[in-house]
Structure formats: structure tokens, C-alpha cells
Scaffold this active site. Structure first.
Site, PDB file in Angstrom:
ATOM      1  N   CYS A  28     -39.379  33.595 -83.601  1.00 12.53           N
ATOM      2  CA  CYS A  28     -40.256  34.045 -84.689  1.00 12.53           C
ATOM      3  C   CYS A  28     -41.627  34.583 -84.289  1.00 12.53           C
ATOM      4  O   CYS A  28     -41.964  35.718 -84.554  1.00 12.53           O
ATOM      5  CB  CYS A  28     -40.497  32.892 -85.669  1.00 12.53           C
ATOM      6  SG  CYS A  28     -39.041  32.015 -86.208  1.00 12.53           S
TER       7      CYS A  28
ATOM      8  N   HIS B  18     -47.733  32.607 -89.687  1.00 10.75           N
ATOM      9  CA  HIS B  18     -47.375  32.201 -88.324  1.00 10.75           C
ATOM     10  C   HIS B  18     -48.205  32.892 -87.242  1.00 10.75           C
ATOM     11  O   HIS B  18     -47.846  32.863 -86.058  1.00 10.75           O
ATOM     12  CB  HIS B  18     -45.875  32.465 -88.071  1.00 10.75           C
ATOM     13  CG  HIS B  18     -45.242  31.520 -87.090  1.00 10.75           C
ATOM     14  ND1 HIS B  18     -43.979  31.685 -86.588  1.00 10.75           N
ATOM     15  CD2 HIS B  18     -45.717  30.407 -86.502  1.00 10.75           C
ATOM     16  CE1 HIS B  18     -43.690  30.718 -85.742  1.00 10.75           C
ATOM     17  NE2 HIS B  18     -44.742  29.924 -85.682  1.00 10.75           N
TER      18      HIS B  18
HETATM   19 CA    CA Z   1     -37.139  33.638 -86.729  1.00 10.32          CA
END
Ligand code: CA
Length: 461
Positions: free
Chosen positions: A71, A129
Site C-alpha cells: 500500500c 496513509h
Molecule cells: Ca494495498
């Protein structure tokens, strides 16, 4: 008519012609969705009519890549248009709200910061994130609107949001249960499913920008279908024939995203801006098969691998009236090209000391350039000492240095599943590709922040 009015009309016409060439951009990013989990790549058990329509309206990329197989680094690449290891974003960063360095470095300009120079109004809806410290909050990183959560994942049921914010975290993964943020404010939501909540926020933002007659960039970063596997009865009931409970829940989650995409597209049509808007869809990395029951089809490996199953993702783009419909594009492209494309279209100058690795795809998608957009694409896993380079049909990969068959050479065109290692027959080609990769690697930085799980930051709060 006075001279005064003529000036207004002239200015208006000029503005219109400029606007016509500079589209809105919507990036729809899913999380850990497998290559084979969209109808346009051949999925048979989960219908995705809206995603399929998006691909049919424009182009589906058979060889669409992201710049990292998990990610955080993948998103850092997407949002800057640069290989993230150029600035040390080599792993998922710690969620520590006290660490200003755990996120996108301030020395990098992200897509919202760059598009601000062309008067875009940008929103991130969903998973950020890119740093939990206030200095890395989306509103301090070029975005005008934020609706979602700062960490790398979240519970899908708002009834689970028991923590006010990250300062109340006392152990790993509790950050999945924080209340959502709208800009800097903690909010409560009435609806009972996060994917629907994010779709509502996305269509709300589009309506607002249309009313204000503003150019916009919308980064709709769904956390679905990342674990935890959680779905509502409305969507579970669509899949009575999937016996495997994990796959059935995963299917329900993907189906809900697809409905969300349908609602976003419907709001573009309702507001007559579909021809003025580029819509890109992709997953942030390959399917995490064992965690969420996703399916990468014939591709070898899964999330976190440098085999195709980790880095090749479902990827499609539409721009009605400009990108010819119904295209299947098979030269390799990469998520970094989204930044390359929109900055070229918006005419924004990129800083010379931070050149983009992504390119403008438009000439390739409109038939003006029949060459491949990239001579070579590169990947690195710094912690595992993994490497990968793709050069035309050939790929040299070492998934980790510990792997017994250090450096494997594959012909991806003939051997999609990476089963026949050709290194011994082609020692010169292997050497040449390794040399190219090492020249690229010399430009990169080591990790600049603690990783997600190594750092018990809550003990310092
Ligand atoms: Ca991911």
C-alpha cells in the site's frame, strides 16, 4: 455594447477554451484487489458492470503496474509521479502521529500541490496513509478537502469506531477503529458501511465543485477490498452461489465498490462533465490472496511480491471524446503515469531537481505515438533486497535476496506465469538488465522512517 462587456466576453471565451483542454481528474484506487477481480479482466464470479463500462468507454491496460507491491510506497509513487525510493519511502510507514518524517517528505510535491498551480481544487476521500503527523495532514499537503482516515486501513462498520483518534491507540491495529475525519474534525456517520460513506462524500464533493464551477482532482481511495473482510447483507445476498465464505465476503465488498463507481459516474453524467473528466481506476497492489481471497488469475504471486501478481493490477482509464473507446493497450504503463499525464495536460511546470518518472499517456492513447511509453520499468524492495526490471517482454526479478534462484529471467509475453527461468540460457541479457537496474538503484535513498509494525509509538504518547 460597451467596450467593457467585450472584454468580459473575450475573457470568458479564453477561459472556456482553456478549460476545455484541462480536464478534471478522478483517481479511483482500490486496495489489494486482484488482477482477475474485475469483469474487464475476465472475472467470472463477481460482476463489475460499472468498472467494465469505464474500461469500455476508454482503455483497459493489460500490463498496468504499480511501483510497489504494498500500500504505502505504491501510493507515494502514484501521488508524486516518481519512484518512491527516490525519497526513501521504501516501506509502509509507522502510523505514529508524533513523527513528522513518517510520510511523504516535504521536499516532494504531490499531485494536489502541483495541480494547485493550475487552480485545481483537490480532495482525498478515503485512505491517506501518507503520514499521520499534522504536518502531513492532507490539508497541509495541498488538498482542499479530506474525508476519511489517516492510517493504512479501517474497519468497515462505523459502529466500531470507538476511538476518538490516534492518540487513544494502545496497541497494533487499533487505528482501524478511529472516528472518521472531515478535514481536521472528527465526525460521526449515520450510514452503516464505510464504502458507501466514502462514495457519498465523493459525489458530494463533485456536486460542490460543479456548483462552484471549479476544476477538481478527486482521489477516491477506497480501503476495500483490503482486510478485514466485512460486508453488509445487501451485498452478501448477491452471491448465494459462492460457497467459500471469505470469497463471498470479498465479492460483496468489490460489488459495493462497483456500485460506488457507478454512482460517481452517474454524478458526472448528471452534471454534464463526463467529457471534461478523466477517470482512472486501479488497485494499489496485487491481490493479497491468502488474506482477502482475491484472485490474480494466471499471474504468479501476490501482494508483496515482485512477481506479476504483486505489481500488475486491474487498470483502466476513460476520457470520453478524447481517448478512443474500446481500447486494449498492452505496452507496459505504471501508476506514475497518472501524474505525468495530468501535469502535462494542465501545463504545470515540474521542478528540475525532481523530474517525474511517469509520462503523459495521452499521445499513446490517441494514436499519435505508437512507441512504448517506457523503455524500462523498475522496482526495488529495500528491506528484502529484492529487485525487478521490465524491458519490453523481458523481466529480470529477484523477489528477495534470500530466494534460492537469485535473479530469474522471464519472457512475460510468452510466459505470463513466470515459470520458465531463462537466465542460464541468456547470461548476457541478465547481466545487461542487472546493470540497468543498478544504475537506477544508485539514484535511490535508503528508508527514512520506521516501518508500520516495528515501532510501538503508542508507548511514547
Ligand atoms: Ca494495498
Amino acid at each position: 455594447m460597451t467596450h467593457h462587456y467585450l472584454v468580459y466576453i473575450a475573457a470568458g471565451l479564453l477561459t472556456c477554451s482553456l478549460l476545455a483542454k484541462t480536464p478534471n481528474l478522478i483517481i479511483i484506487l482500490t486496495d489489494d484487489q486482484g488482477y482477475n477481480d474485475v469483469g474487464f479482466n475476465g472475472c467470472s464470479d463477481i460482476p463489475t458492470p460499472h468498472l467494465d463500462q469505464l474500461a469500455a468507454n476508454g482503455v483497459r491496460f493489460t500490463d498496468g503496474y504499480v511501483s510497489y507491491p504494498v500500500c504505502g510506497p505504491s501510493r507515494a509513487g502514484l501521488l508524486t509521479g516518481r519512484y518512491q525510493d527516490r525519497f526513501g519511502f521504501t516501506t509502509n510507514p509507522t502510523i505514529d502521529p508524533g513523527n513528522p518524517d513518517a510520510g511523504l517528505p516535504k521536499s516532494e510535491e504531490n499531485i494536489a500541490e502541483v495541480l494547485n498551480k493550475a487552480n485545481y481544487s483537490s480532495a482525498i476521500i478515503g485512505k491517506w496513509h501518507m503520514g499521520s503527523h499534522t504536518s502531513n495532514h492532507p490539508l497541509n499537503r495541498g488538498f482542499e478537502y479530506f474525508y476519511g482516515f489517516l492510517s493504512g486501513g479501517h474497519s468497515y462498520f462505523p459502529r466500531n469506531y470507538k476511538l476518538n483518534d490516534l492518540t487513544e491507540v494502545t496497541r497494533s491495529w487499533e487505528w482501524y477503529n478511529t472516528r472518521l475525519l472531515e478535514n481536521f474534525d472528527r465526525i460521526d456517520v449515520q450510514e452503516d458501511y464505510l464504502t458507501d460513506v466514502l462514495t457519498d462524500a465523493a459525489t458530494g464533493f463533485i456536486e460542490k465543485k460543479v456548483k462552484a464551477n471549479q476544476h477538481f482532482m478527486l482521489y477516491l481511495a477506497y480501503n476495500a477490498p483490503h482486510a478485514p473482510l466485512q460486508a453488509t447483507e445487501k451485498y452478501l445476498s448477491r452471491f448465494p452461489d459462492i460457497a467459500d465464505e471469505k470469497r463471498r465476503t470479498y465479492a460483496a465488498m468489490v460489488s459495493c465498490v462497483d456500485d460506488g463507481v457507478g454512482r460517481v459516474m452517474e454524478s458526472l453524467r448528471r452534471n454534464h462533465i463526463e467529457d471534461d473528466t478523466i477517470v482512472v481506476f486501479l488497485s494499489d497492489n496485487g491481490g493479497a490472496i491468502t488474506k482477502n481471497a482475491s484472485d490474480n488469475g494466471a499471474l504468479r504471486g501476490a501482494k508483496s511480491d515482485l512477481f506479476e501478481g504483486g505489481i500488475r493490477v486491474p487498470f483502466a482509464m476513460q476520457w470520453k471524446g478524447t481517448i478512443p473507446a474500446g481500447q486494449v493497450y498492452s505496452h507496459p504503463v505504471i501508476s506514475l503515469d497518472i501524474m505525468g499525464t495530468i501535469t502535462a495536460l494542465a501545463g504545470v511546470k515540474i521542478a528540475e531537481d525532481r523530474p517525474l518518472d511517469g509520462v503523459n499517456l495521452l499521445p499513446y492513447l490517441t494514436g499519435k505515438n505508437n512507441e512504448a511509453p517506457h523503455d524500462q520499468l523498475f522496482w526495488r524492495k529495500w528491506e528484502q533486497q529484492g529487485m525487478c526490471i521490465r524491458d519490453g517482454d523481458i523481466k529480470l526479478v529477484a523477489n528477495t535476496q534470500k530466494h534460492k534462484n537469485w535473479h530469474q529471467l522471464y519472457n512475460i509475453e510468452n510466459d505470463l506465469s513466470e515459470t520458465k527461468n531463462l537466465r542460464k540460457q541468456n547470461p548476457e541479457k541478465s547481466k545487461e538488465l542487472l546493470k540497468s537496474w543498478e544504475a537506477w538503484n544508485d539514484q535511490l535513498q535508503d528508508r527514512t522512517f520506521p516501518t508500520l509494525m516495528a515501532d510501538k509509538w503508542w508507548e511514547r504518547l
